[in-house]
Design a protein around this motif. Structure first.
Motif, PDB file in Angstrom:
ATOM      1  N   MET A  69       5.542   5.058  49.120  1.00  0.00           N
ATOM      2  CA  MET A  69       4.980   4.724  47.810  1.00  0.00           C
ATOM      3  C   MET A  69       3.455   4.657  47.829  1.00  0.00           C
ATOM      4  O   MET A  69       2.799   5.089  46.886  1.00  0.00           O
ATOM      5  CB  MET A  69       5.563   3.397  47.321  1.00  0.00           C
ATOM      6  N   ILE A  70       2.903   4.093  48.919  1.00  0.00           N
ATOM      7  CA  ILE A  70       1.441   4.041  48.997  1.00  0.00           C
ATOM      8  C   ILE A  70       0.886   5.240  49.749  1.00  0.00           C
ATOM      9  O   ILE A  70      -0.327   5.345  49.954  1.00  0.00           O
ATOM     10  CB  ILE A  70       0.971   2.732  49.647  1.00  0.00           C
ATOM     11  N   GLN A  71       1.795   6.144  50.160  1.00  0.00           N
ATOM     12  CA  GLN A  71       1.441   7.458  50.702  1.00  0.00           C
ATOM     13  C   GLN A  71       0.488   7.357  51.895  1.00  0.00           C
ATOM     14  O   GLN A  71      -0.601   7.932  51.902  1.00  0.00           O
ATOM     15  CB  GLN A  71       0.833   8.325  49.605  1.00  0.00           C
ATOM     16  N   ILE A  72       0.919   6.587  52.884  1.00  0.00           N
ATOM     17  CA  ILE A  72       0.206   6.549  54.151  1.00  0.00           C
ATOM     18  C   ILE A  72       1.101   7.124  55.229  1.00  0.00           C
ATOM     19  O   ILE A  72       2.331   7.101  55.123  1.00  0.00           O
ATOM     20  CB  ILE A  72      -0.218   5.110  54.525  1.00  0.00           C
ATOM     21  N   ALA A  73       0.514   7.644  56.294  1.00  0.00           N
ATOM     22  CA  ALA A  73       1.276   8.310  57.337  1.00  0.00           C
ATOM     23  C   ALA A  73       1.997   7.322  58.234  1.00  0.00           C
ATOM     24  O   ALA A  73       3.031   7.644  58.827  1.00  0.00           O
ATOM     25  CB  ALA A  73       0.355   9.198  58.179  1.00  0.00           C
TER      26      ALA A  73
END
Length: 480
Positions: free
Chosen positions: A270-274
């Motif tokens: 959802m927060i689009q971090i790896a």
């Protein structure tokens, strides 16, 4: 000044016994909407005279009922996805009992909504007519409420009792019952439509005219919706692989560990971090789950920014009240003929003039000319309208609100339809004998002495009569 009776407050409620729980209560919200204790009392009388059993939107019963429904709804929105995803059909007697209880409560809620008063769009009048309530509810939330209230809990309870009684049945029959139970549990997701109950509650509260209440519930609703979105997404992270019959060594942990890891993966998307999501999807279904998580995160971010901007924009209620002042001024600036403006002002203000002895039984043309000189003013709660010993250059008429007259001898409160500022000040511009303070947000009309003198130039007979009236009106001292 017109005779003023002290505010009766909850007198009607006290004389009605148990029926008082259905009547509007005297609190900050009702005072904010109706403007004064007298207006709240009139609303109680209006409901009693209707002769029908209706729950008023500002009643204590509705307040407690809404709080109960919000708590039950929020527990449903948390528990239903967890039950379907993580409990593997072994939710226990306690949760099954809660499901049956909540289903029953939501069925009752549908019935009660036909007897629940509705706040009109202008937030000034409560709709208490049964026929109007029924029409509005049937056209708005009836169908979503009926679907959300479908008694899945009863069906699950009966099906599980049947499955326990068939433990000695053949393998094919037992597996068929398991599939039926799984299907019913998936169908029970329709109960998530109960989120509309939360949305309606928070929308209603956020429309209240109380700044701190608006701010608190807007922030609370924002965080609750964000939490539910993360919670549902975390449950989906486990539920979809479960439907694909993942290997036995996959997700092999306690329910708490499974849920924590599911939420962790959901937040990573959802927060689009790896971090935590560096593994590529291994199937088409998992690919769609990841994309849905990413889109929900983008949606959450958009909602967060939009609500933060709205909160900052609407936090200054004084500026909003100032804009309300412009309505009356705009009416006078519109390119309308004088007769149309007079009709508008007559509807809005004529009853205010009729309460003042010096204006009673006067020529209609004179009264209409006076109405054209009215100025609309808005004062916030605790504002001082004028101080003691200030020049008496205006007379005030209360359209909506409540004020306190602070004197050394007899402080008193005035409400809708009353006037203050003194009749003689229009003729003599004397000094104020009291301080007047707004107890609620007040919408007033004022008539200045200078404007009134201009009107009297065209009515010399009335001028002479009013000059005699001012000299003889020794009791005007109490009108400050």
């Amino acid at each position: 000044m017109a005779n003023f009776q002290a505010p009766v407050g909850t007198r009607t409620a006290r004389t009605c016994g148990w029926r008082a729980i259905f009547l509007p209560q005297l609190n900050r919200q009702s005072l904010s909407v109706y403007g004064s204790e007298i207006a709240v009392e009139k609303e109680c009388i209006r409901q009693l005279q209707s002769g029908v059993w209706v729950i008023h939107p500002f009643s204590s019963l509705r307040s407690y009922y809404i709080m109960c429904m919000v708590a039950i709804t929020f527990l449903n929105l948390i528990g239903i996805p967890m039950e379907i995803a993580f409990l593997d059909g072994y939710s226990g007697v306690g949760w099954e009992g809660f499901n049956v209880f909540s289903d029953t409560l939501f069925l009752i809620d549908v019935a009660l909504n036909f007897r629940m008063g509705i706040i009109s769009e202008d937030s000034e009048v409560a709709i208490l007519d049964i026929k109007k309530i029924r029409v509005i509810y049937l056209k708005s939330w009836f169908i979503p409420d009926v679907i959300a209230a479908f008694p899945i809990g009863y069906i699950l309870l009966i099906a599980e009792l049947q499955s326990h009684s068939d433990t000695s049945a053949s393998g094919s029959k037992a597996s068929r019952m398991v599939r039926i139970l799984m299907f019913v549990r998936i169908i029970s997701l329709v109960r998530l439509l109960r989120v509309s109950r939360l949305v309606r509650f928070f929308n209603e509260v956020s429309n209240a005219n109380l700044e701190y209440v608006q701010l608190f519930f807007r922030i609370l609703s924002l965080f609750m919706m964000m939490f539910l979105l993360c919670h549902w997404n975390g449950c989906i992270q486990y539920f979809v692989p479960m439907l694909e019959e993942f290997p036995s060594d996959c997700w092999n942990a306690t329910v708490g560990e499974k849920y924590s890891f599911g939420v962790f993966r959901a937040l990573s998307h959802m927060i689009q971090i790896a971090y935590g999501s560096n593994e590529s999807p291994t199937s088409e279904v998992e690919l769609w789950v990841v994309m849905t998580s990413m889109l929900s995160g983008a949606l959450m971010y958009t909602v967060l920014v939009a609500n933060a901007a709205a909160i900052i924009t609407n936090v200054d209620q004084a500026a909003k009240a100032y804009k309300n002042k412009e309505f009356y001024r705009d009416v006078k600036k519109i390119a309308l003929c004088v007769c149309v403006i007079q009709e508008i002002l007559t509807v809005m203000c004529s009853s205010l003039l009729n309460n003042v002895p010096m204006f009673q039984n006067r020529d209609v043309n004179f009264l209409n000319t006076v109405l054209l000189q009215f100025q609309h003013e808005v004062f916030q709660e605790d504002d001082v309208i004028f101080h003691r010993n200030a020049p008496g250059d205006r007379m005030f008429f209360i359209e909506h609100g409540q004020v306190r007259v602070e004197t050394d001898s007899f402080p008193q409160e005035l409400a809708d339809g009353d006037y203050f500022g003194g009749q003689s000040c229009l003729m003599t511009k004397g000094r104020r004998l009291a301080t007047v303070r707004a107890l609620t947000t007040c919408q007033l009309f004022s008539l200045s002495s200078d404007r009134f003198q201009m009107v009297l130039q065209g009515f010399p007979d009335i001028r002479r009569d009013l000059e005699k009236f001012a000299k003889q009106d020794n009791a005007d001292m109490i009108h400050f």
